[in-house]
Design a protein around this motif. Structure first.
Motif, PDB file in Angstrom:
ATOM      1  N   UNK A 128       0.831  -1.208   0.000  1.00 14.98           N
ATOM      2  CA  UNK A 128       0.000   0.000   0.000  1.00 14.98           C
ATOM      3  C   UNK A 128       0.863   1.255   0.000  1.00 14.98           C
ATOM      4  N   UNK A 129       1.863   1.281   0.855  1.00 12.06           N
ATOM      5  CA  UNK A 129       2.728   2.461   0.955  1.00 12.06           C
ATOM      6  C   UNK A 129       3.511   2.673  -0.339  1.00 12.06           C
ATOM      7  N   UNK A 130       4.046   1.588  -0.881  1.00 18.00           N
ATOM      8  CA  UNK A 130       4.822   1.685  -2.124  1.00 18.00           C
ATOM      9  C   UNK A 130       3.959   2.181  -3.272  1.00 18.00           C
ATOM     10  N   UNK A 131       2.745   1.626  -3.376  1.00 22.65           N
ATOM     11  CA  UNK A 131       1.830   2.040  -4.444  1.00 22.65           C
ATOM     12  C   UNK A 131       1.429   3.502  -4.288  1.00 22.65           C
ATOM     13  N   UNK A 132       1.225   3.943  -3.051  1.00 24.04           N
ATOM     14  CA  UNK A 132       0.872   5.330  -2.777  1.00 24.04           C
ATOM     15  C   UNK A 132       1.954   6.282  -3.279  1.00 24.04           C
ATOM     16  N   UNK A 133       3.194   6.008  -2.903  1.00 25.25           N
ATOM     17  CA  UNK A 133       4.281   6.910  -3.297  1.00 25.25           C
ATOM     18  C   UNK A 133       4.565   6.827  -4.793  1.00 25.25           C
ATOM     19  N   UNK A 134       4.433   5.635  -5.368  1.00 26.42           N
ATOM     20  CA  UNK A 134       4.606   5.505  -6.817  1.00 26.42           C
ATOM     21  C   UNK A 134       3.541   6.319  -7.548  1.00 26.42           C
ATOM     22  N   UNK A 135       2.320   6.341  -7.005  1.00 20.17           N
ATOM     23  CA  UNK A 135       1.250   7.133  -7.599  1.00 20.17           C
ATOM     24  C   UNK A 135       1.545   8.618  -7.547  1.00 20.17           C
ATOM     25  N   UNK A 136       2.073   9.089  -6.423  1.00 20.96           N
ATOM     26  CA  UNK A 136       2.441  10.503  -6.298  1.00 20.96           C
ATOM     27  C   UNK A 136       3.451  10.886  -7.379  1.00 20.96           C
ATOM     28  N   UNK A 137       4.494  10.085  -7.493  1.00 19.68           N
ATOM     29  CA  UNK A 137       5.562  10.405  -8.442  1.00 19.68           C
ATOM     30  C   UNK A 137       5.066  10.340  -9.884  1.00 19.68           C
ATOM     31  N   UNK A 169      13.413   7.101 -11.596  1.00 19.92           N
ATOM     32  CA  UNK A 169      14.175   6.387 -10.579  1.00 19.92           C
ATOM     33  C   UNK A 169      13.310   6.105  -9.356  1.00 19.92           C
ATOM     34  N   UNK A 170      12.555   7.103  -8.905  1.00 21.74           N
ATOM     35  CA  UNK A 170      11.696   6.932  -7.734  1.00 21.74           C
ATOM     36  C   UNK A 170      10.611   5.893  -8.000  1.00 21.74           C
ATOM     37  N   UNK A 171       9.995   5.966  -9.172  1.00 19.71           N
ATOM     38  CA  UNK A 171       8.958   4.996  -9.515  1.00 19.71           C
ATOM     39  C   UNK A 171       9.537   3.590  -9.535  1.00 19.71           C
ATOM     40  N   UNK A 172      10.739   3.445 -10.096  1.00 28.00           N
ATOM     41  CA  UNK A 172      11.382   2.128 -10.170  1.00 28.00           C
ATOM     42  C   UNK A 172      11.618   1.557  -8.776  1.00 28.00           C
ATOM     43  N   UNK A 173      12.052   2.405  -7.839  1.00 23.88           N
ATOM     44  CA  UNK A 173      12.302   1.953  -6.469  1.00 23.88           C
ATOM     45  C   UNK A 173      11.012   1.481  -5.813  1.00 23.88           C
ATOM     46  N   UNK A 174       9.946   2.274  -5.932  1.00 25.57           N
ATOM     47  CA  UNK A 174       8.696   1.913  -5.270  1.00 25.57           C
ATOM     48  C   UNK A 174       8.018   0.712  -5.927  1.00 25.57           C
ATOM     49  N   UNK A 191      15.051  -0.351   1.709  1.00 27.06           N
ATOM     50  CA  UNK A 191      15.366  -0.073   0.306  1.00 27.06           C
ATOM     51  C   UNK A 191      15.109   1.384  -0.014  1.00 27.06           C
ATOM     52  N   UNK A 192      14.136   1.972   0.674  1.00 25.09           N
ATOM     53  CA  UNK A 192      13.763   3.368   0.399  1.00 25.09           C
ATOM     54  C   UNK A 192      14.846   4.343   0.829  1.00 25.09           C
ATOM     55  N   UNK A 193      15.790   3.894   1.636  1.00 24.80           N
ATOM     56  CA  UNK A 193      16.887   4.776   2.039  1.00 24.80           C
ATOM     57  C   UNK A 193      17.737   5.189   0.837  1.00 24.80           C
ATOM     58  N   UNK A 194      17.691   4.374  -0.222  1.00 22.16           N
ATOM     59  CA  UNK A 194      18.429   4.707  -1.448  1.00 22.16           C
ATOM     60  C   UNK A 194      17.939   6.025  -2.022  1.00 22.16           C
ATOM     61  N   UNK A 200      19.913   9.506  -9.260  1.00 24.19           N
ATOM     62  CA  UNK A 200      19.295   9.897 -10.527  1.00 24.19           C
ATOM     63  C   UNK A 200      19.699  11.303 -10.934  1.00 24.19           C
ATOM     64  N   UNK A 201      19.784  12.209  -9.980  1.00 20.94           N
ATOM     65  CA  UNK A 201      20.170  13.582 -10.286  1.00 20.94           C
ATOM     66  C   UNK A 201      21.584  13.645 -10.821  1.00 20.94           C
ATOM     67  N   UNK A 202      22.494  12.926 -10.187  1.00 18.20           N
ATOM     68  CA  UNK A 202      23.892  12.931 -10.654  1.00 18.20           C
ATOM     69  C   UNK A 202      24.029  12.308 -12.029  1.00 18.20           C
ATOM     70  N   UNK A 203      23.225  11.257 -12.285  1.00 20.95           N
ATOM     71  CA  UNK A 203      23.267  10.607 -13.602  1.00 20.95           C
ATOM     72  C   UNK A 203      22.762  11.551 -14.678  1.00 20.95           C
ATOM     73  N   UNK A 204      21.639  12.251 -14.380  1.00 15.55           N
ATOM     74  CA  UNK A 204      21.063  13.176 -15.353  1.00 15.55           C
ATOM     75  C   UNK A 204      22.034  14.321 -15.653  1.00 15.55           C
ATOM     76  N   UNK A 205      22.673  14.840 -14.618  1.00 16.06           N
ATOM     77  CA  UNK A 205      23.620  15.925 -14.829  1.00 16.06           C
ATOM     78  C   UNK A 205      24.847  15.467 -15.586  1.00 16.06           C
ATOM     79  N   UNK A 206      25.233  14.218 -15.354  1.00 11.31           N
ATOM     80  CA  UNK A 206      26.379  13.667 -16.075  1.00 11.31           C
ATOM     81  C   UNK A 206      26.104  13.533 -17.550  1.00 11.31           C
TER      82      UNK A 206
END
Length: 208
Positions: A128-137, A169-174, A191-194, A200-206
């Motif tokens: 439930x929590x994972x689906x909730x946050x994935x929905x937000x993102x 990246x966030x959606x993939x984690x959740x 896992x959410x500590x990642x 993702x930000x560093x990869x995009x900037x790279x």
């Protein structure tokens, strides 16, 4: 007629409708403030005698973990939302609708957070929590992309690419958390500590 109602694209320029735009932002900020405040309702030590307080507080450890994660997550979502509307130059009915849908997912977080705190070892709570946050993102990413496509924001290519990379990246984690919850529901929240490493930000900037 139906198409016109479903997708109103008569955009209002921000500088010409500053009061109306400010109300949109104020309403959104209020929803975030209420959602983040409701997180503390998951704690309960009422009826506990003084000599049992330490035990009662220890029993709240799952709720405290859920609170800490959710406070950080909602806070981060608010920062992203704040930055996004700082770049908005015009708004229309579709943007308002997507923003309301986004906020609907935000106000669900206190509930899913409380469930996670009360039943942290249960698969359903983690799903439930994972689906909730994935929905937000997911809704947030849709809102950003749609506004940029309609010319409602001044977000540049680099910033847009970074935001999209972060969202994916966030959606993939959740989403990855959901099957993992069936095997190890108590380990999954770690896992959410990642998320706080923000690779993702560093990869995009790279790539930029």
């Amino acid at each position: 007629m139906i198409h016109g109602v479903a997708r109103e694209r008569q955009a209002k320029r921000r500088e010409e409708h500053e009061v109306e735009f400010s109300r949109i932002v104020a309403f959104s900020d209020g929803v975030f403030a209420i959602a983040i405040t409701l997180l503390v309702l998951g704690f309960d030590v009422n009826g506990t005698s003084g000599h049992q307080l330490d035990s009662a507080l220890w029993d709240q450890r799952e709720q405290l973990l859920a609170y800490a994660i959710s406070f950080a997550v909602i806070g981060r979502f608010w920062i992203i939302h704040h930055r996004f509307f700082g770049e908005v130059t015009a708004f229309d009915g579709r943007l308002l609708g997507l923003n309301l849908l986004y906020l609907a997912w935000i106000v669900l977080i206190p509930f899913s957070s409380e469930v996670l705190g009360d039943y942290g070892g249960e698969t359903a709570a983690v799903v439930l929590y994972s689906a909730n946050l994935a929905g937000v993102v997911a809704v947030g990413m849709l809102m950003h992309a749609d506004a940029r496509r309609a010319g409602l924001t001044s977000i540049g290519d680099g910033a847009h690419r970074e935001a999209r990379m972060r969202s994916l990246f966030l959606i993939a984690i959740f989403v990855a958390s959901i099957p993992l919850a069936f095997a190890a529901p108590r380990i999954t929240p770690f896992l959410w500590l990642i998320l706080f490493l923000d690779p993702a930000t560093r990869l995009a900037r790279g790539r930029g």
